[in-house]
Design an enzyme around this catalytic site. Structure first.
Site, PDB file in Angstrom:
ATOM      1  N   CYS A 103       0.839  -1.205   0.000  1.00 40.31           N
ATOM      2  CA  CYS A 103       0.000   0.000   0.000  1.00 40.31           C
ATOM      3  C   CYS A 103       0.873   1.255   0.000  1.00 40.31           C
ATOM      4  O   CYS A 103       0.662   2.177  -0.799  1.00 40.31           O
ATOM      5  CB  CYS A 103      -0.925  -0.042   1.224  1.00 40.31           C
ATOM      6  SG  CYS A 103      -2.137   1.299   1.234  1.00 40.31           S
ATOM      7  N   CYS A 104       1.888   1.288   0.884  1.00 41.54           N
ATOM      8  CA  CYS A 104       2.784   2.457   0.908  1.00 41.54           C
ATOM      9  C   CYS A 104       3.533   2.605  -0.420  1.00 41.54           C
ATOM     10  O   CYS A 104       3.760   3.726  -0.885  1.00 41.54           O
ATOM     11  CB  CYS A 104       3.791   2.334   2.044  1.00 41.54           C
ATOM     12  SG  CYS A 104       3.137   2.696   3.681  1.00 41.54           S
ATOM     13  N   CYS A 186      -1.496   8.563   7.333  1.00 39.42           N
ATOM     14  CA  CYS A 186      -2.805   8.115   6.838  1.00 39.42           C
ATOM     15  C   CYS A 186      -3.689   7.660   8.006  1.00 39.42           C
ATOM     16  O   CYS A 186      -3.198   7.062   8.964  1.00 39.42           O
ATOM     17  CB  CYS A 186      -2.618   6.930   5.905  1.00 39.42           C
ATOM     18  SG  CYS A 186      -1.649   7.288   4.439  1.00 39.42           S
ATOM     19  N   CYS A 189      -3.509   4.017   9.503  1.00 38.28           N
ATOM     20  CA  CYS A 189      -2.236   3.578  10.093  1.00 38.28           C
ATOM     21  C   CYS A 189      -1.689   4.557  11.121  1.00 38.28           C
ATOM     22  O   CYS A 189      -0.520   4.476  11.494  1.00 38.28           O
ATOM     23  CB  CYS A 189      -1.193   3.384   8.980  1.00 38.28           C
ATOM     24  SG  CYS A 189      -1.715   2.221   7.720  1.00 38.28           S
ATOM     25  N   CYS A 212       7.492   4.387   5.925  1.00 37.54           N
ATOM     26  CA  CYS A 212       6.616   4.019   4.809  1.00 37.54           C
ATOM     27  C   CYS A 212       7.380   3.623   3.552  1.00 37.54           C
ATOM     28  O   CYS A 212       6.805   3.070   2.626  1.00 37.54           O
ATOM     29  CB  CYS A 212       5.677   5.168   4.475  1.00 37.54           C
ATOM     30  SG  CYS A 212       6.548   6.676   4.042  1.00 37.54           S
TER      31      CYS A 212
END
Ligand code: SF4
Length: 217
Positions: A103-104, A186, A189, A212
């Site tokens: 995702c990062c 985010c 997280c 990240c």
């Protein structure tokens, strides 16, 4: 021989402004300033040191609504030239639940690399006091992965330096700051800090992840 920025010998604010002036003189339009808008410091410092400089926000699509609002209000108040980089539109929206690295990579690293395309230097808001893993952050070094000079004008700033700068310049606070969020990323997280000695302890809390992927060496 390439000129170098002022060494870390004076007041942190003076050093930071000198570093930014040097960066601009050296890289001109090749400079990319990124700010996370967890606070107003870097965006304000850059915009007042290099009038008209573009400030890039990496909008992962999962920023807190408060961060979006804060960035926009700073844009209006300080007449920032804000560039917002977003992830590719066809991403799996749920991947953060199962694979934060992927995702990062898709929502932070890939947009950063697009933001840096054609640029020769990258300015960040990294500070040594952010965390143990950032405690040796240099003022300037080469980001070998991305082939740019990486410039961290706030590297030596303490939390007190940031607070003093905010007071002296009448800067607003991120709306989540007084709710225990000492580092803001985010929403899926980020939680309020769990350890007062570690400002980033609310990031990916309960996991081994601490960065990240933007700030790899
Ligand atoms: S911090 Fe979380 S939501 Fe944001 S890009 Fe990384 S894994 Fe995705």
């Amino acid at each position: 021989m390439k000129p170098s920025p002022t060494p870390e010998s004076g007041h942190p604010l003076t050093d930071a402004r000198n570093v930014l002036r040097w960066a601009h003189a050296t890289h001109g339009p090749g400079l990319c300033v990124t700010a996370s808008f967890g606070d107003a410091t870097l965006a304000h410092l850059a915009a007042t040191t290099i009038p008209g400089i573009e400030i890039t926000l990496l909008d992962t699509g999962y920023l807190f609504a408060e961060t979006e609002w804060f960035a926009d209000s700073l844009r209006e108040r300080f007449n920032l030239r804000l560039r917002v980089m977003r992830p590719q539109p066809d991403l799996d929206r749920d991947v953060w639940q199962t694979d934060t690295a992927a995702c990062c990579a898709a929502r932070k690293t890939e947009p950063l690399e697009r933001a840096l395309a054609g640029r020769t230097a990258w300015v960040t808001g990294l500070r040594r006091s952010d965390s143990a893993t950032r405690s040796t952050t240099p003022l300037v070094h080469t980001d070998l992965l991305r082939g740019v000079e990486k410039i961290n004008p706030l590297a030596s700033w303490t939390d007190d330096d940031v607070a003093t700068y905010a007071t002296d310049n009448n800067l607003p606070e991120h709306p989540l700051a007084d709710r225990g969020y000492s580092s803001i990323g985010c929403w899926p997280c980020t939680a309020p800090a769990t350890d007062s000695a570690d400002p980033r302890s609310g990031r990916w809390s309960g996991t081994e992840k601490t960065e990240c992927g933007l700030h790899v060496s």
